[in-house]
Scaffold this motif. Structure first.
Motif, PDB file in Angstrom:
ATOM      1  N   GLN A 296       0.854  -1.183   0.000  1.00  0.00           N
ATOM      2  CA  GLN A 296       0.000   0.000   0.000  1.00  0.00           C
ATOM      3  C   GLN A 296       0.887   1.229   0.000  1.00  0.00           C
ATOM      4  O   GLN A 296       2.058   1.161   0.327  1.00  0.00           O
ATOM      5  CB  GLN A 296      -0.900   0.008   1.220  1.00  0.00           C
ATOM      6  CG  GLN A 296      -0.157  -0.206   2.514  1.00  0.00           C
ATOM      7  CD  GLN A 296      -1.104  -0.507   3.641  1.00  0.00           C
ATOM      8  OE1 GLN A 296      -2.036   0.219   3.869  1.00  0.00           O
ATOM      9  NE2 GLN A 296      -0.867  -1.567   4.359  1.00  0.00           N
ATOM     10  N   PHE A 297       0.323   2.356  -0.421  1.00  0.00           N
ATOM     11  CA  PHE A 297       1.052   3.603  -0.270  1.00  0.00           C
ATOM     12  C   PHE A 297       0.069   4.704   0.037  1.00  0.00           C
ATOM     13  O   PHE A 297      -1.139   4.508  -0.018  1.00  0.00           O
ATOM     14  CB  PHE A 297       1.911   3.911  -1.500  1.00  0.00           C
ATOM     15  CG  PHE A 297       1.152   4.132  -2.770  1.00  0.00           C
ATOM     16  CD1 PHE A 297       0.647   5.385  -3.078  1.00  0.00           C
ATOM     17  CD2 PHE A 297       0.955   3.103  -3.673  1.00  0.00           C
ATOM     18  CE1 PHE A 297      -0.046   5.604  -4.243  1.00  0.00           C
ATOM     19  CE2 PHE A 297       0.252   3.323  -4.851  1.00  0.00           C
ATOM     20  CZ  PHE A 297      -0.245   4.567  -5.129  1.00  0.00           C
TER      21      PHE A 297
ATOM     22  N   THR B  76      -1.523   8.522  -0.582  1.00  0.00           N
ATOM     23  CA  THR B  76      -1.647   9.646  -1.498  1.00  0.00           C
ATOM     24  C   THR B  76      -1.257  10.902  -0.743  1.00  0.00           C
ATOM     25  O   THR B  76      -1.055  10.876   0.472  1.00  0.00           O
ATOM     26  CB  THR B  76      -3.081   9.785  -2.028  1.00  0.00           C
ATOM     27  OG1 THR B  76      -3.935  10.025  -0.909  1.00  0.00           O
ATOM     28  CG2 THR B  76      -3.528   8.543  -2.753  1.00  0.00           C
TER      29      THR B  76
ATOM     30  N   VAL C 275       1.287  -5.400  -6.851  1.00  0.00           N
ATOM     31  CA  VAL C 275       2.459  -5.131  -7.673  1.00  0.00           C
ATOM     32  C   VAL C 275       2.636  -6.284  -8.654  1.00  0.00           C
ATOM     33  O   VAL C 275       2.619  -7.452  -8.260  1.00  0.00           O
ATOM     34  CB  VAL C 275       3.721  -4.989  -6.805  1.00  0.00           C
ATOM     35  CG1 VAL C 275       4.921  -4.662  -7.669  1.00  0.00           C
ATOM     36  CG2 VAL C 275       3.518  -3.935  -5.752  1.00  0.00           C
TER      37      VAL C 275
ATOM     38  N   GLU D 191       5.048  -7.587 -11.877  1.00  0.00           N
ATOM     39  CA  GLU D 191       6.232  -7.426 -12.709  1.00  0.00           C
ATOM     40  C   GLU D 191       5.825  -7.847 -14.109  1.00  0.00           C
ATOM     41  O   GLU D 191       5.439  -9.004 -14.323  1.00  0.00           O
ATOM     42  CB  GLU D 191       7.358  -8.318 -12.177  1.00  0.00           C
ATOM     43  CG  GLU D 191       8.652  -8.167 -12.910  1.00  0.00           C
ATOM     44  CD  GLU D 191       9.721  -9.105 -12.374  1.00  0.00           C
ATOM     45  OE1 GLU D 191       9.365 -10.087 -11.698  1.00  0.00           O
ATOM     46  OE2 GLU D 191      10.897  -8.850 -12.640  1.00  0.00           O
TER      47      GLU D 191
ATOM     48  N   LYS E 204       0.137   3.113 -10.624  1.00  0.00           N
ATOM     49  CA  LYS E 204       1.462   3.596 -10.936  1.00  0.00           C
ATOM     50  C   LYS E 204       2.135   2.651 -11.917  1.00  0.00           C
ATOM     51  O   LYS E 204       1.962   1.447 -11.837  1.00  0.00           O
ATOM     52  CB  LYS E 204       2.301   3.660  -9.643  1.00  0.00           C
ATOM     53  CG  LYS E 204       3.368   4.710  -9.691  1.00  0.00           C
ATOM     54  CD  LYS E 204       4.062   4.831  -8.352  1.00  0.00           C
ATOM     55  CE  LYS E 204       5.099   5.906  -8.465  1.00  0.00           C
ATOM     56  NZ  LYS E 204       5.128   6.847  -7.406  1.00  0.00           N
TER      57      LYS E 204
ATOM     58  N   ILE F 206       6.006   1.859 -13.431  1.00  0.00           N
ATOM     59  CA  ILE F 206       7.442   2.143 -13.336  1.00  0.00           C
ATOM     60  C   ILE F 206       8.125   1.366 -14.453  1.00  0.00           C
ATOM     61  O   ILE F 206       8.594   0.244 -14.247  1.00  0.00           O
ATOM     62  CB  ILE F 206       8.012   1.748 -11.956  1.00  0.00           C
ATOM     63  CG1 ILE F 206       7.092   2.264 -10.837  1.00  0.00           C
ATOM     64  CG2 ILE F 206       9.420   2.293 -11.779  1.00  0.00           C
ATOM     65  CD1 ILE F 206       7.461   1.747  -9.478  1.00  0.00           C
TER      66      ILE F 206
ATOM     67  N   ARG G 145      11.661  -0.314 -14.248  1.00  0.00           N
ATOM     68  CA  ARG G 145      11.805  -1.516 -13.435  1.00  0.00           C
ATOM     69  C   ARG G 145      10.788  -2.583 -13.800  1.00  0.00           C
ATOM     70  O   ARG G 145      10.644  -3.582 -13.079  1.00  0.00           O
ATOM     71  CB  ARG G 145      11.653  -1.157 -11.958  1.00  0.00           C
ATOM     72  CG  ARG G 145      12.867  -0.406 -11.446  1.00  0.00           C
ATOM     73  CD  ARG G 145      12.580   0.347 -10.197  1.00  0.00           C
ATOM     74  NE  ARG G 145      12.451  -0.527  -9.044  1.00  0.00           N
ATOM     75  CZ  ARG G 145      12.151  -0.093  -7.835  1.00  0.00           C
ATOM     76  NH1 ARG G 145      11.946   1.176  -7.620  1.00  0.00           N
ATOM     77  NH2 ARG G 145      12.065  -0.930  -6.832  1.00  0.00           N
TER      78      ARG G 145
ATOM     79  N   LEU H  37       7.600  -2.600 -13.605  1.00  0.00           N
ATOM     80  CA  LEU H  37       6.592  -2.828 -12.576  1.00  0.00           C
ATOM     81  C   LEU H  37       5.348  -2.011 -12.867  1.00  0.00           C
ATOM     82  O   LEU H  37       5.423  -0.880 -13.352  1.00  0.00           O
ATOM     83  CB  LEU H  37       7.130  -2.427 -11.195  1.00  0.00           C
ATOM     84  CG  LEU H  37       8.291  -3.235 -10.642  1.00  0.00           C
ATOM     85  CD1 LEU H  37       8.762  -2.646  -9.333  1.00  0.00           C
ATOM     86  CD2 LEU H  37       7.904  -4.682 -10.469  1.00  0.00           C
TER      87      LEU H  37
ATOM     88  N   MET I 198       1.578  -1.080 -10.828  1.00  0.00           N
ATOM     89  CA  MET I 198       0.820  -1.223  -9.594  1.00  0.00           C
ATOM     90  C   MET I 198      -0.650  -1.002  -9.896  1.00  0.00           C
ATOM     91  O   MET I 198      -1.030   0.023 -10.460  1.00  0.00           O
ATOM     92  CB  MET I 198       1.319  -0.221  -8.557  1.00  0.00           C
ATOM     93  CG  MET I 198       2.693  -0.597  -8.038  1.00  0.00           C
ATOM     94  SD  MET I 198       3.599   0.782  -7.412  1.00  0.00           S
ATOM     95  CE  MET I 198       3.162   0.685  -5.698  1.00  0.00           C
TER      96      MET I 198
END
Lengths: 124, 216
Positions: free
Chosen positions: B14-15, B17, B27, B29, B179, B181, B184, B186, B188
């Motif tokens: 989790q992240f 905001t 996540v 890959e 998100k 990335i 990498r 990745l 999300m």
């Protein structure tokens, strides 16, 4: 936990977290948005539990408001929390102080921990 | 622009905001996936790209797999799937599919194999309500009840019964992209993705997705 997840969590976590322990009396400075304005509100109380790890870590603060116990659970890495200031270190013998919920009045006090290796670092 | 990719579920985290809300994400890959083969209307009767993911070591690969991947200049892959494409071919054999052009993808569908649940009864498998626990019911309250009537004196095909549950391909629709990335590999995704961490997934953008209009 997968190493990639650890890496990602590290990016979102606060680089430095104010140190405090279970049993500490703390001031939690949290930012609240009120309409348009943002201001800092301080929630003062005793840390009775720490839970979770990584970005999921949280802690519970208990205080008495007009004789009524109030507990708030804060996510440690929330950007809404400005800082956590330890005011007093309590000498406790367990990780979760849920027994404080059953106590009222004088019985809720915690003995101050002033032992050399444990006492609050007042230099800051 | 065509988009679709193969990947592997890493796990959930989790992240926060900026306004302090927690967002639970999975996540994944994804890529880089080489195009192993291009299916065309003329040759195969449909248009699709055959993508590969997760290279096999030389020792693990057999000759057939190695030979098939060799045509596009690659080694053998563990996970190979075709993803359909409308109309002509943008990509050629040997091109690598990555998340590089995925920034503006708002919503995706994820296909993956759900976790196996083993042999399960009707309450867990088909959400039956079971029988009453009291009022003289003499049998197991988790039974399903009747499986047919006196006429036609047989059980119609397709009646829901206990059996093997899970370990089947599931499409999870409407997962918004939190998100990407690309450097990498990745991506999300908000919410959960079927299957265990480490399981293979197919991701494709939701067709005709329009971002929701911001309400004031």
């Amino acid at each position: 936990m997968h190493p990639i997840i650890n890496e990602l969590e590290k990016e979102f976590m606060k680089k430095e977290v104010d140190s405090f322990e279970v049993g500490d009396t703390v001031d939690v400075h949290c930012r609240i948005v009120e309409g348009e304005k943002e201001r800092v509100q301080i929630f003062n109380g005793v840390v009775i539990a720490k839970n979770g790890g990584g970005i999921n870590e949280s802690f519970t603060v208990r205080r008495l408001v007009q004789g009524q116990g109030v507990e708030r659970i804060f996510p440690l890495h929330s950007p809404r929390i400005d800082k956590i200031v330890s005011k007093r270190r309590g000498r406790v013998q367990r990780a979760k102080l849920y027994y404080l919920r059953e106590r009222v009045g004088k019985a809720t006090r915690l003995r101050e921990d002033d032992r050399e290796n444990y006492k609050l670092d007042t230099k800051k | 622009m065509w988009r679709g990719i193969l990947g592997r579920k890493i796990g959930m985290t989790q992240f926060f905001t900026e306004d302090g809300k927690r967002v639970g994400v999975t996540v994944v890959e994804a890529g880089p996936c080489p195009v192993l083969q291009v299916r065309t209307q003329e040759k195969d009767g449909y248009d699709a790209y055959q993508l590969g993911f997760d290279p096999k070591t030389e020792k693990a690969a057999n000759k057939a797999e190695t030979g098939h991947a060799k045509k596009s200049g690659n080694g053998a892959m563990r996970f190979i799937r075709e993803i359909r494409v409308e109309g002509g071919a943008e990509l050629n054999e040997g091109d690598k599919v990555t998340l590089a052009n995925w920034e503006d993808v708002g919503e995706v569908q994820v296909l993956s194999k759900s976790k196996g649940k083993g042999f399960q009864g009707v309450m867990k498998r088909h959400n039956f309500h079971g029988l009453r626990a009291t009022h003289g019911v003499k049998t197991n309250p988790r039974h399903g009840g009747s499986i047919g009537s006196l006429t036609p004196a047989r059980t119609p095909s397709g009646v829901k019964m206990p059996g093997h549950m899970g370990d089947e391909w599931v499409t999870q629709k409407g997962l918004s992209v939190a998100k990407v990335i690309p450097e990498r590999n990745l991506i999300m995704l908000r919410g959960s993705v079927p299957g265990p961490a480490g399981g293979y997934v197919i991701i494709r953008p939701t067709q005709g997705y329009q971002p929701p209009v911001e309400k004031k």
